[in-house]
Design a protein around this motif. Sequence first.
Motif, PDB file in Angstrom:
ATOM      1  N   THR A  10       0.846  -1.195   0.000  1.00 39.31           N
ATOM      2  CA  THR A  10       0.000   0.000   0.000  1.00 39.31           C
ATOM      3  C   THR A  10       0.884   1.248   0.000  1.00 39.31           C
ATOM      4  OG1 THR A  10      -0.152   0.332   2.385  1.00 39.31           O
ATOM      5  CG2 THR A  10      -1.660  -1.291   1.418  1.00 39.31           C
ATOM      6  N   ALA A  13       2.889   4.445  -4.517  1.00 40.81           N
ATOM      7  CA  ALA A  13       3.486   5.552  -5.263  1.00 40.81           C
ATOM      8  C   ALA A  13       4.189   6.546  -4.350  1.00 40.81           C
ATOM      9  CB  ALA A  13       2.408   6.263  -6.075  1.00 40.81           C
ATOM     10  N   GLN A  15       7.121   7.655  -1.245  1.00 41.04           N
ATOM     11  CA  GLN A  15       8.588   7.603  -1.222  1.00 41.04           C
ATOM     12  C   GLN A  15       9.117   6.222  -0.873  1.00 41.04           C
ATOM     13  OE1 GLN A  15      11.100  10.320   0.880  1.00 41.04           O
ATOM     14  NE2 GLN A  15       9.576  10.178   2.507  1.00 41.04           N
ATOM     15  N   LEU A  41      -1.541  -0.726  -4.046  1.00 41.36           N
ATOM     16  CA  LEU A  41      -2.705   0.090  -3.690  1.00 41.36           C
ATOM     17  C   LEU A  41      -2.290   1.548  -3.541  1.00 41.36           C
ATOM     18  CD1 LEU A  41      -5.746  -0.003  -2.746  1.00 41.36           C
ATOM     19  CD2 LEU A  41      -4.859  -0.151  -0.412  1.00 41.36           C
ATOM     20  N   GLU A  42      -3.084   2.412  -4.109  1.00 39.11           N
ATOM     21  CA  GLU A  42      -2.907   3.865  -3.891  1.00 39.11           C
ATOM     22  C   GLU A  42      -4.270   4.514  -3.699  1.00 39.11           C
ATOM     23  OE1 GLU A  42      -1.372   6.524  -3.235  1.00 39.11           O
ATOM     24  OE2 GLU A  42       0.676   5.794  -3.126  1.00 39.11           O
ATOM     25  N   LEU A  43      -4.246   5.737  -3.231  1.00 37.94           N
ATOM     26  CA  LEU A  43      -5.489   6.464  -2.986  1.00 37.94           C
ATOM     27  C   LEU A  43      -6.277   6.653  -4.286  1.00 37.94           C
ATOM     28  CD1 LEU A  43      -4.226   9.259  -0.562  1.00 37.94           C
ATOM     29  CD2 LEU A  43      -5.770   7.355  -0.008  1.00 37.94           C
ATOM     30  N   ALA A  48      -2.499  10.441  -7.390  1.00 34.64           N
ATOM     31  CA  ALA A  48      -1.902   9.227  -6.817  1.00 34.64           C
ATOM     32  C   ALA A  48      -1.964   8.084  -7.820  1.00 34.64           C
ATOM     33  CB  ALA A  48      -2.634   8.847  -5.529  1.00 34.64           C
ATOM     34  N   GLN A 114      -8.253  -1.347   6.176  1.00 33.93           N
ATOM     35  CA  GLN A 114      -7.375  -2.307   5.499  1.00 33.93           C
ATOM     36  C   GLN A 114      -7.329  -3.646   6.246  1.00 33.93           C
ATOM     37  OE1 GLN A 114      -3.719  -0.326   4.408  1.00 33.93           O
ATOM     38  NE2 GLN A 114      -4.795   0.981   2.939  1.00 33.93           N
ATOM     39  N   VAL A 131       4.217  -0.576   8.262  1.00 27.51           N
ATOM     40  CA  VAL A 131       5.300   0.418   8.225  1.00 27.51           C
ATOM     41  C   VAL A 131       4.736   1.811   8.543  1.00 27.51           C
ATOM     42  CG1 VAL A 131       7.018   1.507   6.704  1.00 27.51           C
ATOM     43  CG2 VAL A 131       6.616  -0.963   6.560  1.00 27.51           C
ATOM     44  N   GLY A 132       3.518   2.074   8.062  1.00 28.86           N
ATOM     45  CA  GLY A 132       2.898   3.394   8.259  1.00 28.86           C
ATOM     46  C   GLY A 132       2.774   3.731   9.737  1.00 28.86           C
ATOM     47  N   ALA A 135       3.431   2.904  13.786  1.00 29.17           N
ATOM     48  CA  ALA A 135       3.384   1.555  13.220  1.00 29.17           C
ATOM     49  C   ALA A 135       2.836   0.515  14.202  1.00 29.17           C
ATOM     50  CB  ALA A 135       4.775   1.155  12.742  1.00 29.17           C
ATOM     51  N   MET A 157       7.028  -2.581  12.168  1.00 25.91           N
ATOM     52  CA  MET A 157       8.444  -2.483  11.804  1.00 25.91           C
ATOM     53  C   MET A 157       9.269  -1.754  12.868  1.00 25.91           C
ATOM     54  SD  MET A 157      10.103  -1.618   8.182  1.00 25.91           S
ATOM     55  CE  MET A 157      10.566   0.105   8.226  1.00 25.91           C
ATOM     56  N   SER A 240      12.533   9.314   6.379  1.00 27.94           N
ATOM     57  CA  SER A 240      13.415   8.289   5.807  1.00 27.94           C
ATOM     58  C   SER A 240      12.639   7.441   4.810  1.00 27.94           C
ATOM     59  CB  SER A 240      13.951   7.402   6.926  1.00 27.94           C
ATOM     60  OG  SER A 240      12.883   6.717   7.535  1.00 27.94           O
ATOM     61  N   ALA A 244      14.090   2.946   5.276  1.00 19.66           N
ATOM     62  CA  ALA A 244      12.850   2.307   5.742  1.00 19.66           C
ATOM     63  C   ALA A 244      12.501   1.137   4.828  1.00 19.66           C
ATOM     64  CB  ALA A 244      11.717   3.330   5.759  1.00 19.66           C
TER      65      ALA A 244
HETATM   66  N1  LIG Z   1       8.078   2.060  10.786  1.00 16.62           N
HETATM   67  C1  LIG Z   1       9.088   2.747  10.292  1.00 16.62           C
HETATM   68  O1  LIG Z   1      10.254   2.498  10.647  1.00 16.62           O
HETATM   69  C2  LIG Z   1       8.864   3.844   9.270  1.00 16.62           C
HETATM   70  C3  LIG Z   1       9.963   4.416   8.623  1.00 16.62           C
HETATM   71  C4  LIG Z   1       9.749   5.425   7.682  1.00 16.62           C
HETATM   72  C5  LIG Z   1       8.463   5.858   7.416  1.00 16.62           C
HETATM   73  N2  LIG Z   1       7.422   5.291   8.053  1.00 16.62           N
HETATM   74  C6  LIG Z   1       6.035   5.689   7.749  1.00 16.62           C
HETATM   75  O2  LIG Z   1       5.647   5.113   6.516  1.00 16.62           O
HETATM   76  C7  LIG Z   1       4.553   5.873   5.969  1.00 16.62           C
HETATM   77  C8  LIG Z   1       4.799   6.171   4.506  1.00 16.62           C
HETATM   78  O3  LIG Z   1       5.909   7.015   4.369  1.00 16.62           O
HETATM   79  P1  LIG Z   1       6.325   7.622   2.955  1.00 16.62           P
HETATM   80  O4  LIG Z   1       7.525   8.436   3.206  1.00 16.62           O
HETATM   81  O5  LIG Z   1       6.338   6.583   1.895  1.00 16.62           O
HETATM   82  O6  LIG Z   1       5.089   8.611   2.714  1.00 16.62           O
HETATM   83  P2  LIG Z   1       4.599   9.241   1.343  1.00 16.62           P
HETATM   84  O7  LIG Z   1       3.653  10.334   1.686  1.00 16.62           O
HETATM   85  O8  LIG Z   1       5.726   9.512   0.422  1.00 16.62           O
HETATM   86  O9  LIG Z   1       3.786   8.029   0.700  1.00 16.62           O
HETATM   87  C9  LIG Z   1       2.651   7.521   1.281  1.00 16.62           C
HETATM   88  C10 LIG Z   1       1.767   7.064   0.139  1.00 16.62           C
HETATM   89  O10 LIG Z   1       0.656   6.418   0.710  1.00 16.62           O
HETATM   90  C11 LIG Z   1      -0.483   6.766  -0.034  1.00 16.62           C
HETATM   91  N3  LIG Z   1      -1.633   6.527   0.823  1.00 16.62           N
HETATM   92  C12 LIG Z   1      -2.104   7.295   1.836  1.00 16.62           C
HETATM   93  N4  LIG Z   1      -3.193   6.733   2.362  1.00 16.62           N
HETATM   94  C13 LIG Z   1      -3.399   5.582   1.697  1.00 16.62           C
HETATM   95  C14 LIG Z   1      -4.387   4.575   1.767  1.00 16.62           C
HETATM   96  N5  LIG Z   1      -5.399   4.649   2.636  1.00 16.62           N
HETATM   97  N6  LIG Z   1      -4.287   3.522   0.929  1.00 16.62           N
HETATM   98  C15 LIG Z   1      -3.296   3.451   0.028  1.00 16.62           C
HETATM   99  N7  LIG Z   1      -2.349   4.380  -0.105  1.00 16.62           N
HETATM  100  C16 LIG Z   1      -2.414   5.441   0.720  1.00 16.62           C
HETATM  101  C17 LIG Z   1      -0.264   8.220  -0.425  1.00 16.62           C
HETATM  102  O11 LIG Z   1      -1.025   8.573  -1.561  1.00 16.62           O
HETATM  103  C18 LIG Z   1       1.228   8.216  -0.711  1.00 16.62           C
HETATM  104  O12 LIG Z   1       1.517   7.972  -2.072  1.00 16.62           O
HETATM  105  C19 LIG Z   1       4.429   7.116   6.863  1.00 16.62           C
HETATM  106  O13 LIG Z   1       3.416   6.880   7.822  1.00 16.62           O
HETATM  107  C20 LIG Z   1       5.786   7.159   7.548  1.00 16.62           C
HETATM  108  O14 LIG Z   1       5.730   7.866   8.757  1.00 16.62           O
HETATM  109  C21 LIG Z   1       7.600   4.299   8.974  1.00 16.62           C
END
Ligand SMILES: NC(=O)c1ccc[n+]([C@@H]2O[C@H](COP(=O)([O-])OP(=O)(O)OC[C@H]3O[C@@H](n4cnc5c(N)ncnc54)[C@H](O)[C@@H]3O)[C@@H](O)[C@H]2O)c1
Length: 327
Positions: A10, A13, A15, A41-43, A48, A114, A131-132, A135, A157, A240, A244
Amino acid sequence: MKNPVRVAVTGAAGQIGYSLLFRIAAGDMLGKDQPVILQMLELPMEKAQAALKGVMMELEDCAFPLLAGMVGTDDAEVAFKDADIALLVGARPRGPGMERKDLLLENAKIFTAQGAALNKVASRDVKVLVVGNPANTNAWIAMKSAPDLPANNFTAMLRLDHNRALSQLAAKSGKPVGDIRKLVVWGNHSSTMYPDYRFATVDGASLKDAINDAAWNADTFIPTVAKRGAAIIEARGLSSAASAANAAICHVRDWLLGSDGEWVTMGVPSDGSYGIPEGIIYGVPVITANGGYTRVADLPIDDFSRAAMDRTLAELEEERAGVAHLL
Ligand SMILES: NC(=O)c1ccc[n+]([C@@H]2O[C@H](COP(=O)([O-])OP(=O)(O)OC[C@H]3O[C@@H](n4cnc5c(N)ncnc54)[C@H](O)[C@@H]3O)[C@@H](O)[C@H]2O)c1
Ligand SMILES: O=C(O)C[C@H](O)C(=O)O
């Protein structure tokens, strides 16, 4: 040729997705002989979905021999259909000055929906890595929203914290990072986490004895690891991503392919050991084999560690109370 494994990702797209997907398709996560089908999966927003399409075009342009198929969608039930592995990355990241728990309510809704979708359509043995952020609590929400799936398959994670701690220890001790064994990061993936090298060894000898610096542990090591995410945001202006994604690859690779007897840190539902109430998703040392994990049990917990472990537990309990009404 092995049968392909279905890997749902999920936030594909985003980072992290941009660093993660190409490594999965290259065989870094499941092995160089394991074909994969990526279910992304993306929004449901034009921007997106267009970005996801671009990522899929690039995946195509890599001509990865192991990439047996791709699905890009805005529907969780399509992305999770028969998924063997689900990497729940998609969520809002924090910006400068925010704590990860500031994202709690905003991101919690994503993981309720989800979790329910996984419950409905994923493989009955799907392995889930959240990861989100935040977490641990998001993993707890997803687990609670998927009552028909094995609770132990929901993980959060902490591997990025584990890897960060390894590098700090290697720099301090002058030992090669790959030679450090038996490290633990207890608790929440947040600034309350407790990286603990009391049991760590290099070539069988105690790393703690080699470092022998309690002040460095308390005043430098623990805060550096705990605040590393914020330091990256400060430096990059973004949270990061490559590190990550790398940690996610390490987490799932070890879970599925085994850690060869080595300790790795995973956020897993507590079994009640170490004074952590059952069900809380808490970082603990595990050894992985045959697609499962076993906690490293009965480690001695001294007063300093108990206080640190209770502090991070208290934060997790507070986070859980903050989202209880959603479940
Ligand atoms: N656990 C860890 O160690 C760790 C490390 C780094 C980042 N993170 C977390 O990972 C998450 C993602 O980070 P990122 O830098 O890729 O963010 P980002 O904003 O670059 O990408 C997140 C993507 O998720 C999409 N998205 C949002 N809600 C969604 C949903 N309901 N379904 C599907 N897609 C959805 C967005 O459109 C976006 O493209 C953040 O919550 C960040 O804090 C966790
Ligand atoms: O710190 C963040 O918000 C992003 C991520 O959790 C990290 O540890 O780098």
